[in-house]
Design an enzyme around this catalytic site. Structure first.
Site: not given
Length: 258
Positions: A12, A14
Protein backbone atom coordinates in the site's frame (compact mmCIF):
# COMPACT_ATOMS: atom_id res chain seq x y z
CA UNK A 1 3.11 -19.48 11.37
CA UNK A 2 5.98 -20.66 9.15
CA UNK A 3 7.56 -18.01 6.96
CA UNK A 4 7.30 -18.39 3.21
CA UNK A 5 10.02 -17.50 0.74
CA UNK A 6 8.89 -14.13 -0.61
CA UNK A 7 9.94 -13.47 -4.21
CA UNK A 8 7.69 -10.46 -4.94
CA UNK A 9 6.06 -7.71 -2.91
CA UNK A 10 2.89 -5.63 -3.01
CA UNK A 11 2.66 -2.54 -0.82
CA UNK A 12 0.00 0.00 0.00
CA UNK A 13 1.13 3.60 -0.37
CA UNK A 14 -0.48 5.96 2.17
CA UNK A 15 0.26 4.87 5.72
CA UNK A 16 2.97 2.43 4.62
CA UNK A 17 5.36 4.37 2.38
CA UNK A 18 4.21 7.95 2.98
CA UNK A 19 2.09 10.00 5.35
CA UNK A 20 0.81 13.36 4.09
CA UNK A 21 3.67 13.64 1.60
CA UNK A 22 6.44 12.62 3.99
CA UNK A 23 8.28 9.32 3.63
CA UNK A 24 7.74 6.94 6.55
CA UNK A 25 10.72 5.31 8.33
CA UNK A 26 12.47 2.74 6.17
CA UNK A 27 10.24 3.27 3.12
CA UNK A 28 12.81 4.79 0.76
CA UNK A 29 15.42 2.22 1.82
CA UNK A 30 13.00 -0.71 1.38
CA UNK A 31 11.97 0.35 -2.12
CA UNK A 32 15.59 1.07 -3.11
CA UNK A 33 16.64 -2.38 -1.95
CA UNK A 34 13.87 -3.99 -4.01
CA UNK A 35 14.99 -2.02 -7.08
CA UNK A 36 18.70 -2.73 -6.55
CA UNK A 37 18.09 -6.49 -6.23
CA UNK A 38 15.54 -6.65 -9.09
CA UNK A 39 12.82 -8.03 -6.81
CA UNK A 40 9.40 -7.58 -8.49
CA UNK A 41 7.08 -5.21 -6.63
CA UNK A 42 4.05 -3.01 -7.11
CA UNK A 43 2.69 -0.12 -5.08
CA UNK A 44 -1.09 -0.53 -4.79
CA UNK A 45 -3.50 2.29 -4.05
CA UNK A 46 -7.28 2.67 -3.99
CA UNK A 47 -6.79 6.31 -4.98
CA UNK A 48 -8.23 6.70 -8.49
CA UNK A 49 -7.71 10.47 -8.74
CA UNK A 50 -4.11 10.41 -9.94
CA UNK A 51 -2.35 8.68 -12.82
CA UNK A 52 0.61 6.42 -12.10
CA UNK A 53 2.83 9.19 -13.49
CA UNK A 54 1.37 11.69 -11.00
CA UNK A 55 1.91 9.28 -8.11
CA UNK A 56 5.48 8.53 -9.19
CA UNK A 57 6.20 12.27 -9.04
CA UNK A 58 4.55 12.59 -5.61
CA UNK A 59 6.59 9.70 -4.21
CA UNK A 60 9.78 11.13 -5.73
CA UNK A 61 9.12 14.41 -3.92
CA UNK A 62 9.14 12.51 -0.63
CA UNK A 63 12.42 10.80 -1.56
CA UNK A 64 10.98 7.45 -2.70
CA UNK A 65 11.92 6.45 -6.25
CA UNK A 66 9.29 4.20 -7.83
CA UNK A 67 8.93 3.65 -11.56
CA UNK A 68 5.59 4.55 -13.14
CA UNK A 69 5.17 0.90 -14.20
CA UNK A 70 5.48 -0.18 -10.56
CA UNK A 71 2.32 1.67 -9.46
CA UNK A 72 -1.07 -0.05 -9.75
CA UNK A 73 -4.14 2.04 -8.93
CA UNK A 74 -7.78 1.07 -8.53
CA UNK A 75 -8.43 3.09 -11.71
CA UNK A 76 -5.94 1.01 -13.71
CA UNK A 77 -7.37 -2.21 -12.28
CA UNK A 78 -10.90 -1.04 -13.10
CA UNK A 79 -9.93 -0.24 -16.69
CA UNK A 80 -8.27 -3.65 -17.01
CA UNK A 81 -11.36 -5.37 -15.58
CA UNK A 82 -13.69 -3.58 -18.02
CA UNK A 83 -11.40 -4.41 -20.93
CA UNK A 84 -11.51 -8.08 -19.93
CA UNK A 85 -15.31 -7.97 -19.64
CA UNK A 86 -16.24 -5.97 -22.76
CA UNK A 87 -13.20 -5.09 -24.90
CA UNK A 88 -13.55 -1.73 -26.64
CA UNK A 89 -16.69 -0.88 -24.67
CA UNK A 90 -18.08 2.47 -23.57
CA UNK A 91 -18.40 4.18 -20.21
CA UNK A 92 -19.77 7.24 -18.52
CA UNK A 93 -17.09 8.10 -15.98
CA UNK A 94 -17.24 10.27 -12.88
CA UNK A 95 -13.69 10.93 -11.73
CA UNK A 96 -10.39 12.62 -12.38
CA UNK A 97 -7.56 12.09 -14.86
CA UNK A 98 -6.43 8.89 -13.13
CA UNK A 99 -9.68 7.20 -14.13
CA UNK A 100 -10.44 8.77 -17.48
CA UNK A 101 -6.86 8.26 -18.72
CA UNK A 102 -6.90 4.59 -17.65
CA UNK A 103 -10.21 3.97 -19.44
CA UNK A 104 -9.02 5.74 -22.59
CA UNK A 105 -5.76 3.77 -22.66
CA UNK A 106 -7.73 0.52 -22.22
CA UNK A 107 -9.56 1.33 -25.46
CA UNK A 108 -12.79 2.60 -23.91
CA UNK A 109 -15.00 5.30 -25.40
CA UNK A 110 -16.21 7.87 -22.87
CA UNK A 111 -19.80 8.82 -23.59
CA UNK A 112 -23.05 9.98 -22.00
CA UNK A 113 -25.13 8.11 -24.60
CA UNK A 114 -26.20 4.59 -23.56
CA UNK A 115 -22.79 3.47 -22.20
CA UNK A 116 -22.03 -0.15 -21.31
CA UNK A 117 -20.90 1.01 -17.86
CA UNK A 118 -21.26 3.86 -15.44
CA UNK A 119 -17.89 4.04 -13.70
CA UNK A 120 -17.67 5.94 -10.42
CA UNK A 121 -14.26 7.03 -9.21
CA UNK A 122 -12.97 9.56 -6.74
CA UNK A 123 -12.97 13.30 -7.25
CA UNK A 124 -12.63 16.28 -4.92
CA UNK A 125 -15.61 17.95 -6.59
CA UNK A 126 -18.52 15.56 -7.10
CA UNK A 127 -21.08 17.19 -9.37
CA UNK A 128 -24.77 16.73 -8.54
CA UNK A 129 -25.45 16.99 -12.26
CA UNK A 130 -23.00 14.13 -13.00
CA UNK A 131 -24.50 11.99 -10.21
CA UNK A 132 -27.99 12.62 -11.62
CA UNK A 133 -26.78 11.58 -15.07
CA UNK A 134 -25.27 8.40 -13.60
CA UNK A 135 -28.52 7.52 -11.83
CA UNK A 136 -30.54 7.91 -15.03
CA UNK A 137 -28.09 5.86 -17.08
CA UNK A 138 -28.03 3.03 -14.52
CA UNK A 139 -31.82 3.01 -14.36
CA UNK A 140 -31.72 2.86 -18.17
CA UNK A 141 -29.63 -0.32 -18.11
CA UNK A 142 -25.95 0.67 -17.84
CA UNK A 143 -23.91 -1.55 -15.51
CA UNK A 144 -22.62 0.11 -12.32
CA UNK A 145 -18.90 -0.13 -11.46
CA UNK A 146 -16.96 1.75 -8.77
CA UNK A 147 -13.19 1.95 -8.41
CA UNK A 148 -13.11 1.46 -4.63
CA UNK A 149 -15.41 1.26 -1.59
CA UNK A 150 -13.70 3.84 0.67
CA UNK A 151 -16.44 6.05 2.14
CA UNK A 152 -14.18 8.94 3.17
CA UNK A 153 -10.85 10.40 2.12
CA UNK A 154 -8.44 12.65 4.01
CA UNK A 155 -7.99 16.39 3.61
CA UNK A 156 -6.34 19.18 5.58
CA UNK A 157 -9.76 20.21 6.95
CA UNK A 158 -10.89 16.67 7.83
CA UNK A 159 -12.65 13.74 6.14
CA UNK A 160 -14.21 14.18 2.69
CA UNK A 161 -16.95 12.00 1.19
CA UNK A 162 -15.33 9.51 -1.17
CA UNK A 163 -16.36 6.93 -3.75
CA UNK A 164 -18.16 4.60 -1.34
CA UNK A 165 -20.38 7.38 0.00
CA UNK A 166 -21.41 8.59 -3.44
CA UNK A 167 -21.94 4.99 -4.57
CA UNK A 168 -24.34 4.54 -1.65
CA UNK A 169 -26.31 7.59 -2.80
CA UNK A 170 -26.57 6.22 -6.35
CA UNK A 171 -27.55 2.78 -5.01
CA UNK A 172 -30.29 4.34 -2.90
CA UNK A 173 -31.66 6.12 -5.98
CA UNK A 174 -31.41 3.16 -8.39
CA UNK A 175 -31.65 0.03 -6.28
CA UNK A 176 -28.44 -1.13 -8.00
CA UNK A 177 -25.25 -1.74 -6.02
CA UNK A 178 -21.94 -1.28 -7.83
CA UNK A 179 -19.21 -3.84 -8.33
CA UNK A 180 -16.20 -2.45 -6.47
CA UNK A 181 -12.87 -3.34 -8.11
CA UNK A 182 -10.43 -1.84 -5.57
CA UNK A 183 -9.26 -3.20 -2.22
CA UNK A 184 -10.41 -5.33 -0.47
CA UNK A 185 -11.62 -7.10 -3.63
CA UNK A 186 -9.08 -9.87 -4.31
CA UNK A 187 -9.38 -9.07 -8.02
CA UNK A 188 -7.16 -6.01 -7.45
CA UNK A 189 -4.50 -8.23 -5.92
CA UNK A 190 -4.91 -10.87 -8.63
CA UNK A 191 -4.53 -8.26 -11.36
CA UNK A 192 -1.38 -7.01 -9.61
CA UNK A 193 0.02 -10.55 -9.49
CA UNK A 194 -0.74 -10.98 -13.20
CA UNK A 195 1.01 -7.70 -13.95
CA UNK A 196 4.12 -8.94 -12.11
CA UNK A 197 3.87 -12.50 -13.40
CA UNK A 198 4.02 -13.56 -9.75
CA UNK A 199 2.46 -16.40 -7.74
CA UNK A 200 0.37 -15.79 -4.62
CA UNK A 201 2.32 -18.37 -2.57
CA UNK A 202 5.51 -16.36 -3.12
CA UNK A 203 4.11 -12.84 -2.74
CA UNK A 204 3.50 -10.66 0.31
CA UNK A 205 1.21 -7.67 0.89
CA UNK A 206 2.25 -4.81 3.18
CA UNK A 207 -0.60 -2.62 4.41
CA UNK A 208 -1.82 -0.40 7.22
CA UNK A 209 -5.55 -1.20 7.06
CA UNK A 210 -7.08 -4.43 8.28
CA UNK A 211 -10.34 -3.96 6.34
CA UNK A 212 -8.75 -3.40 2.91
CA UNK A 213 -5.05 -4.30 2.65
CA UNK A 214 -4.95 -7.26 5.00
CA UNK A 215 -8.29 -8.97 4.35
CA UNK A 216 -7.83 -8.53 0.60
CA UNK A 217 -4.33 -9.96 0.81
CA UNK A 218 -5.55 -12.93 2.84
CA UNK A 219 -8.36 -13.63 0.37
CA UNK A 220 -5.88 -13.48 -2.51
CA UNK A 221 -3.68 -16.06 -0.75
CA UNK A 222 -0.79 -13.73 0.12
CA UNK A 223 1.38 -13.51 3.20
CA UNK A 224 0.36 -10.28 4.94
CA UNK A 225 2.31 -7.70 6.92
CA UNK A 226 0.38 -5.08 8.90
CA UNK A 227 2.42 -1.97 9.72
CA UNK A 228 1.37 0.38 12.50
CA UNK A 229 2.34 3.63 10.75
CA UNK A 230 -1.12 4.29 9.31
CA UNK A 231 -4.76 3.66 10.12
CA UNK A 232 -4.53 0.67 12.49
CA UNK A 233 -3.32 0.57 16.09
CA UNK A 234 -2.15 -2.58 17.89
CA UNK A 235 -5.25 -3.00 20.09
CA UNK A 236 -7.57 -2.75 17.06
CA UNK A 237 -6.17 -5.88 15.42
CA UNK A 238 -7.98 -8.08 17.95
CA UNK A 239 -11.38 -6.78 16.86
CA UNK A 240 -11.20 -8.52 13.49
CA UNK A 241 -12.08 -12.18 12.86
CA UNK A 242 -8.95 -12.53 10.67
CA UNK A 243 -5.31 -11.86 11.46
CA UNK A 244 -2.33 -10.67 9.44
CA UNK A 245 0.63 -13.04 9.13
CA UNK A 246 2.79 -10.44 10.90
CA UNK A 247 2.34 -7.12 12.76
CA UNK A 248 5.26 -4.68 12.52
CA UNK A 249 5.98 -1.19 13.78
CA UNK A 250 6.91 0.04 10.29
CA UNK A 251 8.18 -1.08 6.89
CA UNK A 252 11.69 -0.52 8.27
CA UNK A 253 11.27 -3.85 10.08
CA UNK A 254 11.18 -5.59 6.69
CA UNK A 255 14.60 -4.41 5.50
CA UNK A 256 16.15 -7.70 6.60
CA UNK A 257 13.66 -9.67 4.46
CA UNK A 258 14.93 -8.31 1.12
Amino acid sequence: MSERVIKSWLSDMDGVLVHEGTALPGAAEFVKRLRDTDVPFLVLTNNSIYTARDLRARLATSGIEVAEESIWTSALATAQFLHDQIPGGSAYAIGEAGLTTALYEAGYTLTESDPDYVVLGETRTYSFEAITKAIRLIKGGSRFIATNPDVTGPSQEGPLPATGSVAAMITAATGRAPYFVGKPNPILFRSALNRLGAHSEETAMIGDRMDTDIVGGIEAGLETFLVLTGSTQTHEVQRYPFRPSHVLDSIADLLDRV
